[in-house]
Motif scaffolding. Structure first.
Motif, short mmCIF file in Angstrom:
data_model
loop_
_atom_site.label_atom_id
_atom_site.label_comp_id
_atom_site.label_asym_id
_atom_site.label_seq_id
_atom_site.Cartn_x
_atom_site.Cartn_y
_atom_site.Cartn_z
N SER A 148 16.53 21.86 -24.21
CA SER A 148 15.58 21.66 -25.31
C SER A 148 16.04 22.40 -26.57
N ALA A 149 16.54 23.61 -26.39
CA ALA A 149 17.04 24.37 -27.55
C ALA A 149 18.27 23.70 -28.15
N LEU A 150 19.14 23.15 -27.29
CA LEU A 150 20.34 22.49 -27.79
C LEU A 150 19.98 21.21 -28.53
N ARG A 151 19.07 20.42 -27.98
CA ARG A 151 18.68 19.18 -28.64
C ARG A 151 18.05 19.44 -30.01
N ALA A 152 17.31 20.53 -30.11
CA ALA A 152 16.69 20.85 -31.39
C ALA A 152 17.71 21.27 -32.43
N ALA A 153 18.83 21.87 -32.01
CA ALA A 153 19.84 22.34 -32.96
C ALA A 153 20.86 21.27 -33.31
N LEU A 154 21.02 20.24 -32.47
CA LEU A 154 22.03 19.22 -32.71
C LEU A 154 21.61 18.30 -33.85
N PRO A 155 22.57 17.68 -34.54
CA PRO A 155 22.22 16.70 -35.58
C PRO A 155 21.65 15.44 -34.96
N GLU A 156 20.99 14.64 -35.77
CA GLU A 156 20.35 13.43 -35.27
C GLU A 156 21.40 12.41 -34.83
N GLY A 157 21.11 11.76 -33.72
CA GLY A 157 22.01 10.72 -33.23
C GLY A 157 23.15 11.20 -32.37
N CYS A 158 23.15 12.45 -31.94
CA CYS A 158 24.24 12.97 -31.11
C CYS A 158 23.99 12.55 -29.66
N ASP A 159 24.96 11.89 -29.04
CA ASP A 159 24.78 11.38 -27.69
C ASP A 159 25.29 12.39 -26.67
N THR A 160 25.06 12.08 -25.41
CA THR A 160 25.43 12.98 -24.33
C THR A 160 26.93 13.07 -24.15
N ALA A 161 27.64 11.96 -24.39
CA ALA A 161 29.09 11.99 -24.24
C ALA A 161 29.73 12.97 -25.22
N THR A 162 29.23 13.01 -26.45
CA THR A 162 29.75 13.97 -27.43
C THR A 162 29.46 15.40 -27.00
N ILE A 163 28.27 15.64 -26.49
CA ILE A 163 27.94 16.99 -26.02
C ILE A 163 28.86 17.41 -24.89
N ARG A 164 29.09 16.50 -23.94
CA ARG A 164 29.95 16.83 -22.80
C ARG A 164 31.39 17.09 -23.24
N ASN A 165 31.92 16.26 -24.10
CA ASN A 165 33.30 16.43 -24.53
C ASN A 165 33.49 17.71 -25.33
N ARG A 166 32.57 18.01 -26.23
CA ARG A 166 32.69 19.24 -27.02
C ARG A 166 32.47 20.48 -26.16
N THR A 167 31.61 20.37 -25.16
CA THR A 167 31.42 21.50 -24.25
C THR A 167 32.70 21.79 -23.47
N ARG A 168 33.35 20.76 -22.98
CA ARG A 168 34.62 20.95 -22.29
C ARG A 168 35.68 21.53 -23.21
N GLN A 169 35.70 21.08 -24.47
CA GLN A 169 36.68 21.61 -25.41
C GLN A 169 36.45 23.10 -25.67
N ILE A 170 35.20 23.50 -25.86
CA ILE A 170 34.91 24.93 -26.10
C ILE A 170 35.19 25.75 -24.85
N ALA A 171 34.86 25.19 -23.67
CA ALA A 171 35.14 25.92 -22.42
C ALA A 171 36.64 26.09 -22.21
N GLY A 172 37.44 25.11 -22.57
CA GLY A 172 38.88 25.27 -22.48
C GLY A 172 39.41 26.34 -23.42
N TYR A 173 38.87 26.39 -24.63
CA TYR A 173 39.28 27.44 -25.57
C TYR A 173 38.88 28.81 -25.04
N LEU A 174 37.69 28.89 -24.44
CA LEU A 174 37.23 30.16 -23.88
C LEU A 174 38.11 30.61 -22.73
N GLY A 175 38.57 29.66 -21.91
CA GLY A 175 39.43 30.03 -20.80
C GLY A 175 40.79 30.50 -21.24
N VAL A 176 41.29 30.01 -22.36
CA VAL A 176 42.63 30.42 -22.84
C VAL A 176 42.57 31.71 -23.63
#
Length: 662
Positions: A148-176
């Motif tokens: 709920s907090a994430l949906r409120a902060a995201l811009p309008e029209g952001c789909d789940t695929a974009t959230i998943r892909n960007r989450t994986r990208q940030i998690a990969g940066y965090l792991g490196v």
């Protein structure tokens, strides 16, 4: 779709050109071969891309992206909608390389390309900022409050695929790096613009478009005669003709194109506009409900709104692309193998000592793998594009033939499926739902049919008749856990996708007053209540005339049987009674041969191939398997099986020539 105009793009090819003079005063024209013409267009594309990349790299920062996203310049005025005008208002103009002379219109084209890339970066910047601000302890298992907090902060029209892909990208940066990135500019580098020239950003001093006739358009543009022009004398007007495809109607308005050099030719993306009135989003009495599938790409059903209840005819419409899906799976596996081999050879090449001589064999293998990988990727793109537009054409033709005024499609943008196998996730990731939806929306707008998305939650798990939870089994006669069939305690026994299509149609027709259009013009129903679906009563079948029972009693003489004049015989062999026997055998024969295979000589004179006894000597030769009716609307591919298009009166329908895809 903008305003009262419907914009389409026709991709054409320019093979040659003529140079010299100006559009107003042609003067002496010199023909230019296709290779030379493509080379000069490539020089212009390289100049535009170089200047655009400099602008993007100079302003790829958190502060500049935030300033561009705010939409207000440093002087407090609102930024213009045109990209090149917005960059000049901010003072981010493009500058040519030292010693290179370009006109202001060429710089304008480069600034437009840079503005488009930076505005896309603003959206990614907002998504990444929302994810970083609400980063949880476990990003792959968020709680309801964290979502709920994430949906409120995201811009309008952001789909789940974009959230998943960007989450994986940030998690990969965090792991490196062991820490979260500060913003999107630290997470990824500046984007690179495509090698193309958007002539729409220029005016008549750079490009002129004239309609020669109904089938031809003439484009005049200034092109450089060398890779690095040092004066304005190195810029010459070039005129080239573009033949329009048959899908472009005569008399429509043709806009300024975008040119792309490719493989020694010049590809021309020519937009054209036609007057269009958006169809209404409510007040519909007949619609088409569409459900997505993995192998059966589309499953649809026709539904009517009668007296507040939804009635269906019970006939499923299917676009089965199982064969093409298997082909795409094989192509993706081949692409992954090629990529693995190319990465291995790249590591071998980069791991060689600096003073070691270059390995020509290794470089040749790597170049061959890269070329084959690019070819396989192009094949996958073209096949996906063909599947998407063929399915969309089939669906719109069915809606037109059935008299439906709206098509309801489930919205899978915000639906996340978990717990699936790796192979199923890979197949779902390669689906072409977005391309199919875009094609359906475009073709339906031409036909005057509205396309509305409905919530997807519960469309396959609920019963369309009573709304209770259904049980999924393998088949109606195999009551074991499966995927294909849906059963319910109310007596429902139906194909899973067909039941979902009925539920989608009911949601759309019963909640059409809640339909709203967003800023892009897409119609959607955000919240919907389920309505029971009622099947239309079958028409009574006419009484079958029964033959009188034959009297087989032996108390009287057997009556004489009268044979009709037109006797039904087999289409393969004539009846023995219809073909009289010859009075005498043909000359040279000793009579009729007894039954059995054709006799063969024991010692034939010469190399004679003996006929096996299993091969027939009287029937025609066998032909390979060919799937008939593999035409557009019934399947563009021989392994695509689709429901034939029938009109409301039951006859087979045909596609409109103006909407046909070639």
């Amino acid at each position: 779709m903008a305003g009262s105009w419907l914009t389409s793009t026709a991709t054409c090819t320019a093979y040659r050109a003529v140079c010299g003079g100006t559009p107003d005063a042609p003067g002496v024209r010199v023909p230019v071969a296709g290779r030379v013409f493509a080379e000069r267009v490539g020089w212009l594309a390289d100049l535009v891309r170089g200047m655009a990349d400099q602008v993007i790299a100079a302003h790829w920062s958190d502060a500049d992206l935030a300033l561009l996203a705010a939409g207000v310049g440093v002087d407090g005025r609102r930024l213009p909608a045109s990209g090149w005008m917005a960059l000049r208002r901010l003072g981010w103009g493009a500058v040519a390389a030292a010693g290179v002379v370009v006109s202001d219109r060429v710089r304008r084209i480069a600034e437009e390309e840079a503005a488009r890339a930076l505005r896309l970066g603003c959206h990614r910047h907002a998504v990444v900022a929302a994810l970083l601000a609400t980063w949880p302890a476990d990003p792959f298992a968020r709680t309801d409050g964290e979502w709920s907090a994430l949906r409120a902060a995201l811009p309008e029209g952001c789909d789940t695929a974009t959230i998943r892909n960007r989450t994986r990208q940030i998690a990969g940066y965090l792991g490196v790096h062991g820490r979260l990135p500060a913003d999107v500019c630290e997470l990824e580098g500046p984007p690179v613009v495509a090698r193309q020239v958007s002539l729409a950003a220029a005016d008549r001093q750079q490009v002129v478009v004239d309609r020669v006739d109904d089938r031809m358009v003439r484009v005049c543009s200034q092109l450089p005669t060398c890779a690095g022009p040092v004066s304005y004398r190195d810029w010459v007007w070039h005129a080239f003709d573009v033949v329009l495809p048959v899908i472009v109607p005569a008399g429509v308005k043709v806009c300024t194109p975008t040119v792309r050099p490719r493989d020694g030719r010049v590809r021309v993306d020519l937009p054209w506009r036609a007057p269009h009135t958006p169809p209404p989003v409510d007040g519909h009495t007949r619609g088409l409900g569409v459900d997505w599938g993995v192998n059966t790409l589309l499953t649809a059903t026709v539904a009517d709104l009668e007296g507040g209840s939804v009635v269906v005819d019970g006939r499923p419409l299917r676009f089965d692309a199982t064969g093409v899906s298997a082909k795409l799976v094989r192509l993706r596996r081949h692409r992954e193998r090629l990529r693995t081999k190319a990465d291995h050879l790249t590591r071998l090449r980069d791991g060689r000592p600096a003073d070691a001589p270059a390995d020509s064999a290794l470089a040749g293998k790597l170049a061959c793998l890269e070329a084959e990988h690019a070819a396989v990727c192009a094949r996958i793109r073209h096949l996906n594009h063909a599947v998407a537009w063929s399915a969309a054409r089939w669906l719109v033709d069915h809606a037109t033939a059935a008299g439906a005024t709206v098509v309801y499609v489930e919205n899978l943008a915000t639906l996340e499926a978990g717990g699936r196998s790796r192979s199923l996730n890979r197949r779902l990731s390669g689906a072409v739902r977005g391309a199919v939806f875009t094609a359906v929306a475009h073709l339906a707008a031409k036909a005057g049919i509205a396309v509305v998305t409905v919530p997807a939650r519960g469309t396959s798990s609920g019963c369309p008749r009573c709304g209770a939870a259904v049980t999924h089994v393998k088949a109606p006669d195999r009551c074991v856990a499966g995927y294909r069939w849906a059963t319910c305690s109310c007596g429902l026994s139906l194909d899973r996708d067909h039941a979902a299509a009925q539920r989608i149609a009911a949601r759309g027709l019963a909640n059409q007053t809640k339909t709203r259009r967003d800023r892009s013009g897409q119609a959607a129903i955000r919240t919907a209540t389920d309505t029971p679906v009622r099947r239309r009563a079958r028409r009574p079948t006419p009484a079958v005339t029964t033959r009188p029972v034959r009297n087989r009693r032996k108390t009287a003489p057997t009556p004489k049987q009268t044979r009709p004049a037109t006797a039904k015989t087999s289409r393969l062999l004539p009846s023995r009674r219809q073909v009289p026997a010859p009075t005498e055998p043909p000359p040279g024969t000793g009579g009729k041969r007894p039954a059995g295979r054709t006799p063969q000589e024991t010692n034939p004179p010469g190399p004679v191939r003996q006929v096996p006894h299993t091969a027939s000597t009287t029937t025609a030769p066998r032909h390979p398997h060919r799937v008939r009716r593999a035409t557009l609307g019934r399947g563009f591919h021989r392994h695509v099986h689709a429901t034939p298009i029938t009109n409301r009166d039951g006859g087979t329908g045909t596609m409109s020539a103006s909407l046909r895809i070639t």
